[in-house]
Enzyme design. Structure first.
Site, short mmCIF file in Angstrom:
data_model
loop_
_atom_site.label_atom_id
_atom_site.label_comp_id
_atom_site.label_asym_id
_atom_site.label_seq_id
_atom_site.Cartn_x
_atom_site.Cartn_y
_atom_site.Cartn_z
N HIS A 185 19.59 14.89 8.38
CA HIS A 185 18.29 15.43 8.76
C HIS A 185 17.41 15.66 7.53
CE1 HIS A 185 20.16 17.05 12.74
NE2 HIS A 185 20.12 15.72 12.67
N LYS A 203 -15.55 -15.82 6.96
CA LYS A 203 -16.71 -15.31 7.71
C LYS A 203 -17.16 -16.33 8.75
CE LYS A 203 -21.47 -13.67 7.24
NZ LYS A 203 -22.51 -13.16 6.33
#
Length: 503
Positions: free
Chosen positions: A267, A136
């Site tokens: 596919h 932070k």
């Protein structure tokens, strides 16, 4: 920002003593805890115990040691803020400019099957708190949660006595990623339904399904092994977006089998699957299903690729070969096809609790992976009695049809697919496609349907092809009509009681 004072507290002590020596050589005061302090002190390096800073002993079996204003105040106060500066001076809190912390090995503890009590003790509290405080306040504080980042911090201290804003911001981001993943692992421990995977460090792909679409591959973190994402690429071009989709489909299909098996995917749809006395025979049978569609496809086998199998594979153009292992002689054969991608997965097995996730507009769909198995005792023979060879093919057909897109019909005989019809909006159309592929070979074959027959017409179509057995879930309001049609047409019918949709 210059670094004058550092806090080191790590479970993974990789390189920490050497780094502490470097800090000491550069005049940085070192604060540490428990085993980390002991390792540093034993190396003859000056270090202060955390209790010297807090004026409190480590207590409650180490559960409380860094949770103190003298620590978090030194990390969190905003440099240059008059009020903050006055407060830390009033309470004699010294600045902490560098925090090097990694967390208790919670996931490793779970993985080795530790007791719940031991696992709970490996939930880190102070570590994440220090990391988050430092992250932070990255504008002033350097934070390291990954030992591999120590070298970068060291290089910047050598160059300028401290770290750059860009480096501190990057390291802070890593902390919040680490913290999020750590909390997710803990949440998953308490609730197995919690989806606790994170996806970071993307691998750019050449393009997506089409050249105008950008694409990336995000390995799961923690990495899931064995899997396509974790497979070693031994040879060939970079994997593409469609390659990954097809490879994953082939891999999950081949996991259905314990006997030697081969699957060919095109596919995202199977175009040939077979089992055999060895993997070479299985591949030849799988290719024979539809050699035209197999061209440019993906192969998966569940045995080591031998020289003999490699010699069969290189006769046709394929994109990817997936196997648990490749013989050195096989790799030599494959050098004739340098663009062919070879993926070595190691042991092939299902991952317990694995999830399927798919993105939709505005969200993600999640479900358990379909790992359901079919055995003889689960079958309900509603028309006729199966022979032993028919039973084997019924089970084989069901293993395959699970991986064909709905509506799906698969025709098989002797552990080999003959026709596959999938992705159709009508079950009759799926039957017609499978019949056309199978041709005369469908005489006496087994047909599997991934869902019930809503009408008898699908059964009538398969009867024309000459199939002798149909396996399907059952459950239609027209079941009795369907059963009657099968009996009239001389077709045996067995029910699984379980649907196998794949959308």
């Amino acid at each position: 920002m210059k670094i004058s004072r550092a806090l080191l507290s790590v479970s993974d002590k990789s390189g920490i003593v050497e780094f502490a020596q470097f800090l000491d050589d550069n005049g940085v005061e070192i604060i540490s805890t428990g085993g980390t302090a002991r390792s540093i002190r034993e190396a003859g390096i000056a270090v202060k115990d955390i209790s010297e800073i807090t004026n409190f002993p480590e207590m409650l079996d180490g559960r409380v040691k860094t949770l103190h204003p003298a620590i978090h105040g030194g990390i969190l106060f905003v440099r240059g803020n008059d009020t903050h500066e006055k407060t830390v001076e009033e309470h004699q809190i010294g600045a902490i400019d560098l925090v090097v912390v990694n967390l208790y090995p919670f996931e490793q503890t779970v993985a080795r099957g530790a007791t719940e009590a031991e696992t709970i003790e490996n939930i880190d509290i102070g570590g994440p708190s220090m990391l988050r405080s430092a992250a932070k306040n990255f504008a002033a504080v350097t934070v390291v949660c990954d030992p591999t980042d120590l070298a970068q911090v060291k290089a910047e201290i050598i160059a300028d006595g401290g770290t750059t804003y860009e480096t501190r911001r990057y390291l802070a981001g890593k902390v919040f990623q680490k913290s999020a993943r750590y909390d997710a692992a803990i949440a998953h421990f308490f609730d197995n339904d919690f989806v606790g995977k994170f996806f970071t460090n993307p691998l750019p792909l050449k393009y997506g399904e089409n050249p105008h679409q950008q694409a990336q591959f995000y390995p799961s973190d923690p990495i899931v092994t064995p899997s396509i994402g974790a497979a070693k690429i031994l040879q060939g071009k970079q994997m593409g977006y469609c390659n990954y989709l097809d490879a994953d489909g082939a891999y999950n299909l081949i996991l259905e089998f314990t006997e030697p098996a081969a699957a060919i995917i095109k596919h995202a749809t199977p175009c040939g699957v077979a089992v055999g006395k060895n993997v070479e025979e299985a591949f030849i049978k799988a290719l024979a299903t539809n050699p035209v569609s197999a061209f440019g496809g993906i192969i998966a086998v569940n045995r080591t690729v031998t020289k003999e199998l490699a010699e069969e594979i290189v006769k046709t153009f394929f994109e990817v070969v997936i196997a648990p292992q490749f013989d050195l002689e096989a790799l030599t054969v494959f050098t004739a096809k340098p663009n062919l991608r070879l993926l070595e997965t190691g042991e092939m097995k299902r991952i317990a609790g694995e999830q399927d996730m798919r993105a939709i507009s505005g969200g993600i769909l999640q479900q358990d992976r379909d790992a359901a198995t079919l055995s003889e005792d689960k079958l309900q023979e509603v028309v006729g009695k199966l022979e032993a060879n028919e039973l084997a093919d019924v089970l084989f057909a069901w293993q395959v049809v699970k991986h064909v897109k709905s509506n799906a019909i698969v025709i098989v005989k002797n552990g080999q697919t003959l026709g596959l019809g999938g992705g159709q909006t009508s079950r009759v159309d799926a039957s017609r496609i499978a019949m056309e592929q199978a041709g005369d070979k469908a005489q006496g074959a087994i047909a599997a349907s991934d869902a019930f027959f809503p009408f008898a017409d699908g059964v009538e179509f398969l009867a024309k092809a000459g199939v002798s057995v149909i396996v399907q879930p059952g459950g239609s309001i027209k079941d009795e009509e369907v059963f009657a049609a099968a009996k009239t047409l001389g077709i045996k019918m067995v029910l699984t009681g379980t649907r196998a949709f794949r959308h």
